[in-house]
Each structure stands twice: as structure tokens, then as C-alpha cells.
Design a protein around this motif. Sequence first.
Motif, PDB file in Angstrom:
ATOM      1  N   ARG A  37       0.908  -1.134   0.054  1.00 47.97           N
ATOM      2  CA  ARG A  37      -0.061   0.203  -0.023  1.00 47.97           C
ATOM      3  C   ARG A  37       0.972   1.335   0.043  1.00 47.97           C
ATOM      4  NH1 ARG A  37      -4.465   1.682   4.167  1.00 47.97           N
ATOM      5  NH2 ARG A  37      -2.858   1.044   5.783  1.00 47.97           N
ATOM      6  N   THR A  39       1.597   4.993   1.610  1.00 43.94           N
ATOM      7  CA  THR A  39       1.422   5.504   2.694  1.00 43.94           C
ATOM      8  C   THR A  39       1.124   6.798   2.691  1.00 43.94           C
ATOM      9  OG1 THR A  39       3.517   6.610   3.222  1.00 43.94           O
ATOM     10  CG2 THR A  39       3.472   4.330   3.508  1.00 43.94           C
ATOM     11  N   SER A  40       0.807   7.689   3.702  1.00 39.55           N
ATOM     12  CA  SER A  40       0.429   9.066   3.483  1.00 39.55           C
ATOM     13  C   SER A  40       1.388  10.017   3.075  1.00 39.55           C
ATOM     14  CB  SER A  40      -0.213   9.630   4.663  1.00 39.55           C
ATOM     15  OG  SER A  40       0.727   9.427   5.622  1.00 39.55           O
ATOM     16  N   GLN A  41       2.500   9.566   3.027  1.00 38.85           N
ATOM     17  CA  GLN A  41       3.669  10.296   2.439  1.00 38.85           C
ATOM     18  C   GLN A  41       4.305   9.667   1.173  1.00 38.85           C
ATOM     19  OE1 GLN A  41       6.908  10.584   5.633  1.00 38.85           O
ATOM     20  NE2 GLN A  41       5.728  12.525   5.953  1.00 38.85           N
ATOM     21  N   ARG A  44       6.673   6.443  -0.354  1.00 40.18           N
ATOM     22  CA  ARG A  44       7.043   5.735   0.694  1.00 40.18           C
ATOM     23  C   ARG A  44       5.620   4.537   0.827  1.00 40.18           C
ATOM     24  NH1 ARG A  44      10.852   7.891   3.906  1.00 40.18           N
ATOM     25  NH2 ARG A  44      10.934  10.336   3.598  1.00 40.18           N
ATOM     26  N   CYS A  46       4.487   0.520   2.301  1.00 45.82           N
ATOM     27  CA  CYS A  46       4.311  -0.450   3.299  1.00 45.82           C
ATOM     28  C   CYS A  46       3.496  -1.767   2.940  1.00 45.82           C
ATOM     29  CB  CYS A  46       4.110   0.149   4.573  1.00 45.82           C
ATOM     30  SG  CYS A  46       2.209   0.764   4.803  1.00 45.82           S
ATOM     31  N   TYR A  47       3.650  -2.769   3.687  1.00 51.28           N
ATOM     32  CA  TYR A  47       2.721  -3.892   3.497  1.00 51.28           C
ATOM     33  C   TYR A  47       1.603  -3.596   4.446  1.00 51.28           C
ATOM     34  CZ  TYR A  47       5.097  -6.503   0.494  1.00 51.28           C
ATOM     35  OH  TYR A  47       5.874  -7.198  -0.768  1.00 51.28           O
ATOM     36  N   PRO A  67       9.581  -2.217   0.007  1.00 52.04           N
ATOM     37  CA  PRO A  67      10.033  -1.544   0.992  1.00 52.04           C
ATOM     38  C   PRO A  67      10.527  -2.486   2.276  1.00 52.04           C
ATOM     39  CG  PRO A  67       7.584  -1.542   0.807  1.00 52.04           C
ATOM     40  CD  PRO A  67       8.047  -2.010  -0.131  1.00 52.04           C
ATOM     41  N   LEU A 130      12.365   7.259  -3.896  1.00 56.29           N
ATOM     42  CA  LEU A 130      12.188   8.182  -2.946  1.00 56.29           C
ATOM     43  C   LEU A 130      12.663   9.556  -3.377  1.00 56.29           C
ATOM     44  CD1 LEU A 130      10.897   8.585  -0.175  1.00 56.29           C
ATOM     45  CD2 LEU A 130      13.328   7.913   0.797  1.00 56.29           C
ATOM     46  N   ARG A 131      14.069   9.428  -4.056  1.00 60.03           N
ATOM     47  CA  ARG A 131      14.865  10.568  -4.448  1.00 60.03           C
ATOM     48  C   ARG A 131      14.659  11.246  -5.790  1.00 60.03           C
ATOM     49  NH1 ARG A 131      19.455   7.731  -1.184  1.00 60.03           N
ATOM     50  NH2 ARG A 131      18.320   7.645   0.961  1.00 60.03           N
TER      51      ARG A 131
ATOM     52  N   GLU B 217       2.754   9.573  10.761  1.00 64.66           N
ATOM     53  CA  GLU B 217       3.059  10.123   9.531  1.00 64.66           C
ATOM     54  C   GLU B 217       4.731   9.986   9.326  1.00 64.66           C
ATOM     55  OE1 GLU B 217       1.286  13.632   6.857  1.00 64.66           O
ATOM     56  OE2 GLU B 217       0.421  12.099   7.869  1.00 64.66           O
ATOM     57  N   SER B 220       5.876   6.686   8.602  1.00 63.79           N
ATOM     58  CA  SER B 220       5.274   5.629   7.847  1.00 63.79           C
ATOM     59  C   SER B 220       6.213   4.981   6.660  1.00 63.79           C
ATOM     60  CB  SER B 220       3.881   6.509   7.217  1.00 63.79           C
ATOM     61  OG  SER B 220       4.461   7.472   6.205  1.00 63.79           O
ATOM     62  N   GLY B 221       7.037   5.691   6.505  1.00 66.29           N
ATOM     63  CA  GLY B 221       8.029   5.439   5.342  1.00 66.29           C
ATOM     64  C   GLY B 221       9.138   4.469   6.131  1.00 66.29           C
ATOM     65  N   ILE B 223      11.217   1.595   7.293  1.00 70.12           N
ATOM     66  CA  ILE B 223      11.490   0.096   6.458  1.00 70.12           C
ATOM     67  C   ILE B 223      11.760  -0.983   7.581  1.00 70.12           C
ATOM     68  CG2 ILE B 223      11.582   0.953   3.994  1.00 70.12           C
ATOM     69  CD1 ILE B 223      14.640   0.071   4.279  1.00 70.12           C
ATOM     70  N   ALA B 264      -4.134  -2.781   8.899  1.00 72.15           N
ATOM     71  CA  ALA B 264      -3.079  -2.682   9.604  1.00 72.15           C
ATOM     72  C   ALA B 264      -1.836  -2.482   8.907  1.00 72.15           C
ATOM     73  CB  ALA B 264      -2.841  -3.862  10.635  1.00 72.15           C
ATOM     74  N   ARG B 265      -1.168  -1.687   9.358  1.00 72.23           N
ATOM     75  CA  ARG B 265       0.209  -1.341   8.672  1.00 72.23           C
ATOM     76  C   ARG B 265       1.165  -2.596   9.381  1.00 72.23           C
ATOM     77  NH1 ARG B 265       5.255   0.401   9.217  1.00 72.23           N
ATOM     78  NH2 ARG B 265       6.168   1.692   7.855  1.00 72.23           N
ATOM     79  N   LEU B 266       2.236  -3.001   8.216  1.00 69.96           N
ATOM     80  CA  LEU B 266       3.180  -3.947   9.020  1.00 69.96           C
ATOM     81  C   LEU B 266       4.361  -3.334   8.377  1.00 69.96           C
ATOM     82  CD1 LEU B 266       1.577  -7.090   7.136  1.00 69.96           C
ATOM     83  CD2 LEU B 266       1.240  -6.420   9.643  1.00 69.96           C
ATOM     84  N   MET B 267       5.474  -3.544   9.142  1.00 68.71           N
ATOM     85  CA  MET B 267       5.679  -4.084  10.379  1.00 68.71           C
ATOM     86  C   MET B 267       5.055  -3.530  11.664  1.00 68.71           C
ATOM     87  SD  MET B 267       8.033  -6.094   9.039  1.00 68.71           S
ATOM     88  CE  MET B 267       8.886  -7.035  10.295  1.00 68.71           C
ATOM     89  N   ASP B 298      15.414   8.374   4.702  1.00 61.30           N
ATOM     90  CA  ASP B 298      15.349   9.788   4.693  1.00 61.30           C
ATOM     91  C   ASP B 298      14.478  10.141   5.685  1.00 61.30           C
ATOM     92  OD1 ASP B 298      17.235   9.567   2.802  1.00 61.30           O
ATOM     93  OD2 ASP B 298      15.981  10.508   1.107  1.00 61.30           O
TER      94      ASP B 298
END
Lengths: 363, 343
Positions: A37, A39-41, A44, A46-47, A67, A130-131, B217, B220-221, B223, B264-267, B298
Motif C-alpha cells: 500500500r 502511505t500518506s507520504q 513511501r 508499506c505492507y 520496502p 524516494l529521491r 506520519e 510511515s516510510g 522500513i 493494519a500497517r506492517l511491520m 531519509d
Amino acid sequence: MVENSVLISESSTRDTLIHLLARLLQNGEVDSVFALRGTSQEGRYCYSLITDPSLLNEILPFHPVMPVQGARALSELTITEPFDRPVAALLRPCEIRAFVENVKQSQGSLENIFIISCTCPGVIPASRLLREDREEVQRNLPANIRNACRTCTEFIPGTQADMTVLIASDEPQNSTVIYLHTEKAVEIAEILDSCTLETGKPPAELTSGILETRKKALKDLMREMKAPGDGLQSLVSLFSACIGCRGCREACPLCGCVLCDYETARTLHSPELVRAEAKRKGSLRVPAGTLQFQLGRLMHIAPLCTACGQCSDVCPVDIPVSDVFIRAANLVQESLNYSPGRDTDDTPPMATFAEKELLDITD
Amino acid sequence: MNSILMDLLEKALVSGIVSSVMVPSRGPDNSFPWTLVTDVSALNRVEPVPPVMSVHGAKALASFTQSMPEGKLLAVMRPCEARAAIELSKLEQIDLGNIILLTMDCPGAVPLKEYGEDGTMEPDINRPETLRPLCRQCTEFTSAGDLCLAMHGGLRTVIPLTSGGQELLDSLGMKAESDTSQWKEWANALRGEREKVRAESTEKLKETYSGLQGLVEVFSGCISCRSCRTVCPICYCRLCFIDMKDRRSPASAHLERSRNSGAARLMSNTLLFHIGRMAHMSLSCVSCGMCEDACPSDIPTGRLVSMVSGNTTELFSYSAGRNPEDPLPLNTYQLEELHEYED
Ligand code: SF4
Ligand code: SF4
Ligand code: SF4
Ligand code: SF4
């Protein structure tokens, strides 16, 4: 095994999968969906474990980024107990293979996991998404995928997958093609709207060109492997910029130890020993053990490495860790005749002992 | 290379007053590993203030000083590294007994990721854009440890800061410049500028990431590579609380969490890890920026921890690494404390 039964849909891959997953959730065929998915950013990812069908429109199925290695996330979910109700998981082939190894080592369970995989075109290093200009790097995917993906020849999932979405293929496809490998997959496909079921060519036939390119890249990588004599010096130089962050180990789906061997009192050098070594040599790199860690991890992981490239992806100083690991893994796995992640029933090499083994490398 | 410093290191080793020196050296391919030098001839590769901070000096020092070194050890490091070394000695990870810490007017460090691109960038104290975000707002860029190499305000001299530092200079027959007024002016002016930068940056962070939702927030990125933890000089636990087996939850608990909000976010432990780390670091963070420099995603983790720690240390009137004699606030107990938090 159902022979090359395929589902054809005129909607996009993403829409078809969302439709399929929504049906599964609504009909109670599965309780949850494991998928990538945003994320709000921006940039970026995530699972997520999704239970609400209305949130499925947020998923990014097989978006070209990893990720976290999916096996690691699945292992977090199932390490203490298996799912007691079915979950649909979207996984790339190397994630499945890594998870199969996790299962063998009691780090997770495949029970009740319905796997939807793909013929994998590879992923882009997360830091580049990301960059850099995201659209630009995604436009020409084959040119921008990870080194590990470039040399990956196992981009078609093995027998654990219930469905395989044809994503990587030699010729661009006009419609969405999903292979149905199991009875369950066929059953599910039959209830979907606006899709047809056909018999198609096996995925290997539609991806032989990619396989050729990948094989060549792997061969090039193997050729770069230095002779054992200058190997050590080249490793010293390769890891000279290593900052010791151990991100490579943390990100690796197969490095599952709660406390790494190279953090234990047994392997850490005592203060006295370090000081004595400095005295003897006149000068010593501290903290000692950078190479010991890398070589130690290599020894532990080479037989099991599923060549995902996650270790390189997280390295903040761009050391090509996975190149080193994948080269070594190829040699070791060949001589052990072991193919990690192929089958839960294959016994890991360290768990077997044959009286007359490895005669070719001993004298 | 700085000749006064090199002169000092050479004299110290040759005379035997110091038996080893810990200092960065030039390694292959633009790398600057820490080295423990006992032989004068190895000093020719020394690079006392390299452009990047690849491994934190206190971490390097802690790897071999949990017991007291036999002879005097002179460690040449940046101020934030010396401060962390002092914190680590309070946390019983370093025995400072025979150790002399020599710092300098720190120029700052180039971000690792930018340096890696071609290895030519140099940190310039007057050009913040060449520095890591935490260096840009660092107010303690000089005068930590026992001695400090002053390079501004018309000075080029090693100034003693403690009696141990003074003793070393005396025994080497070296004398510090006595008029330091211009240098102090320089430092005060820069400190003033940096304080402003820090206040602005803190304001901005608070605006962008306020409250729990803000933390969700910003992380959220993440890893979950835990590099921030591994490279932090203060995170010294061999096994982190977050990796303990009792943190694991069963599949059913993860499903429950997912049902509560639909997904739900993982990890799943990401946020807990960062909040826990912030709490653990909040008294001893030396604002070195290692965590942020190492983060492949970052995430401004250094600025965040440093901000939180700024609040906490203010509350306890404590300053990480300033004085070896100041006790760690959580190790002291006063009957009458924290009244402002009671009602
Ligand atoms: S991720 Fe890179 S820098 Fe970090 S330990 Fe591994 S090789 Fe070293
Ligand atoms: S060693 Fe690297 S490439 Fe191999 S499984 Fe681990 S993370 Fe993947
Ligand atoms: S939390 Fe970050 S900034 Fe603070 S001491 Fe640790 S590495 Fe340095
Ligand atoms: S280094 Fe960055 S990505 Fe890695 S755990 Fe820390 S915050 Fe997360």
C-alpha cells in the motif's frame, strides 16, 4: 495442479485484482488481504493486512518497489501461530521462496495463506523512488530495476502460488492474464464478473526472452567473481565504506536470529584482545569485525539466500551487498544441490548429514 | 592536515606519554575508518577531521574500552563524539580512566549519501548546505572533552579544558595561546546563529509532525532496518527491547488490529520502536545525527530525537556529555522533585 488454466480480463491488472480480492473478502472466502500500500507520504510504501474491502482501492499490487521483504512481514504475522482463517497474500516469487525457508526454520507458517504472485519484472531500489522523479524511473522499468532483479532467473513463482499474474512477459499484453494453478483458484475465478476462463500457453513460454537476458546478466555477475586468492583483498576494499549499520542483516528475510551471532560475547573481540592487536600491528581498524560480520553472515546465508536484493537496497552507502551474496549463493547452492524456497519438503542442507559428502571440495 | 595536531600526536606517541591514539585514518575508496594507532609510522594516514562521519567515534571507542586501557589513550574526535563518550562512561560502557579526549572546532560533516556520490565534497562551516541537517543546527561544535584544537578567531592552538588536558600539554612541553577572547567571540556568534536555526527547525518539525498522528506520519516510510539504532552511540543494548520474543503477537492479534481500522500497517512494531527509542535516548542523545545520516528512507529521526531530548534535558537541567561529574538524572533520586508535574 490445473494445467495452464488462465483468467482473462479486459480491466487493468490492478482493477482486476481489487475486484477479485473484494469478492474474496465479501464472500468470506478470506478474512484478510496482505498487500502493498502507499502511505500518506509520497514515494513511501508499506505492507498492510487489510480486512475492510473498501480500503482495497488503496493497494498497489505488484508496484515495483519492496520496502520490506514480504517474507519478513509475513513471518511477523505467523511466527507464533498460523492464520486460522484464509488470508490472500500478494507476493513476489523471491518473497515466496524466502518465506518457504522461514517456514522450514519455524519462523512462520504457510497455513491458510492463499498466494497470488506474478511473473516478476523486478523492482526499483526504494531510495530511487524516494529521491528521484518517480514517473521517470518507472517509465523504463527494465533499465532501473535492482541489480539482484537484473540477474534473477527465478522470476516465475514455484508451486506454492495459487495464482500467477502475467506481468513480466516478452510481448506486451492487451488484457490481464492470471494463471490459475489450484482448484481453489479456479473456483474463485468462476465467480468473477466480466472475465473469461481459457487455456493459455505456460508462463515460461511467454517469458523466454526475459530469461535469456537475465541468464546473461547472471553469467556476467559470476564471471566478475574474483579468484579466491585476491578475493579477501577485494572484499576488504568493497566493505571499506561500511558504516556497520547492519541494515543488510535486519532487512534480509533469512537473517532471523533474535541476537545475531556476531553481536554475542562469544564472537565480539574482548577489549584486551583489540588493544593487544593494535599494539602488535601498529594500527588497527576499530570497531574490529566489519569483515568478520560480512563473511560470517555470508557463511550463514549463502546456502539459503533467495537473491531478493533487499540487503543492497537498504545499504545507506550503496555497497553492492547482494552482488556478493548472490555470487556466493550460486556457487554454494550448486555444490550443495539445494534450491532454497523451492519446496517446504526439501531439507535445508545444514539439517542433513551424509557420510560421504562434499568430496569434490575436500581432498 | 593540521600540523599542530599532528605534532602533538607524534610527540605524545614517541615520548611514550601516550601509548595509543584513536583517530580516523584514510582507508581505501574514500573511506575513513577509525584506527587505533600505537606505531608513529602509522600516523601518516591519519585524517583527524574527515569529511564524513561513517562510524560514531564513541561507538568505536566503546568497542575496546569497557575495561581500562593499560597506558594513556588519546582519542581525537568531534565534540559530539566526545560528549557521547562521556555519556557512555556514565552508562558504564567506557572506562574513561586512562583516556584523554581531544576535540576541535568541528567544521561539521557532509551527509554520507551525498559524499558517496563522488567523494569530493568538503564540509564548510560557513556553508550550511554542505553539512548534515543536525550539524547545521549544532550549538556545541567546540570545546568538549579534555582538550580542544581551536582553529578560529585567529587561533591555531590546543586549548586545555580539564586538568587532565593541561597535564598532557605540560608533559609534552606545549603551551596554549593565552588570549582566547577572539575565538570565544567567534564561537558565541556562531552559537547564536545556530540556536536560531535550531529553533526554526524545531518549530517546523512540530508544525509538520505534531502529536501521535504526526509520528505515525513521519515514520510511515520506515522500513524497519533499525540502522538508526545500530549506528547510535547511545543505543548500546545488545538486545533491543523491541526484538525480545515477548513482543511477538499472534496472527489473531494482528487481525484484530486490522479489524479495528480496516487495515493494519506492517511491520507492526515500527511506531513502538521509535517511541521507545525516543524515550530511551531522551536524556543522553548528543544530537550527533548519526541515526538520520544512516537512514535509507531519509526520515528526520535525528532531528526528532534531538528535539524530544532537548525538552527532557531542559526539564532535568541536564546536558548530555558536558560534564563527567554530572550524574545521569534517572540514576539520582531526590525526595523533592518534579513538583510541577503533580497537582
Ligand atoms: S547495510 Fe551497508 S553499511 Fe550497513 S552494515 Fe550492511 S554493508 Fe555495511
Ligand atoms: S542475503 Fe540479500 S539477497 Fe540474499 S536473501 Fe538476504 S537480503 Fe536477499
Ligand atoms: S539518537 Fe541520533 S542524534 Fe541522538 S545520539 Fe543517537 S544517533 Fe546521535
Ligand atoms: S534507519 Fe530509518 S528506515 Fe531504518 S529503522 Fe531507522 S527510521 Fe526506520
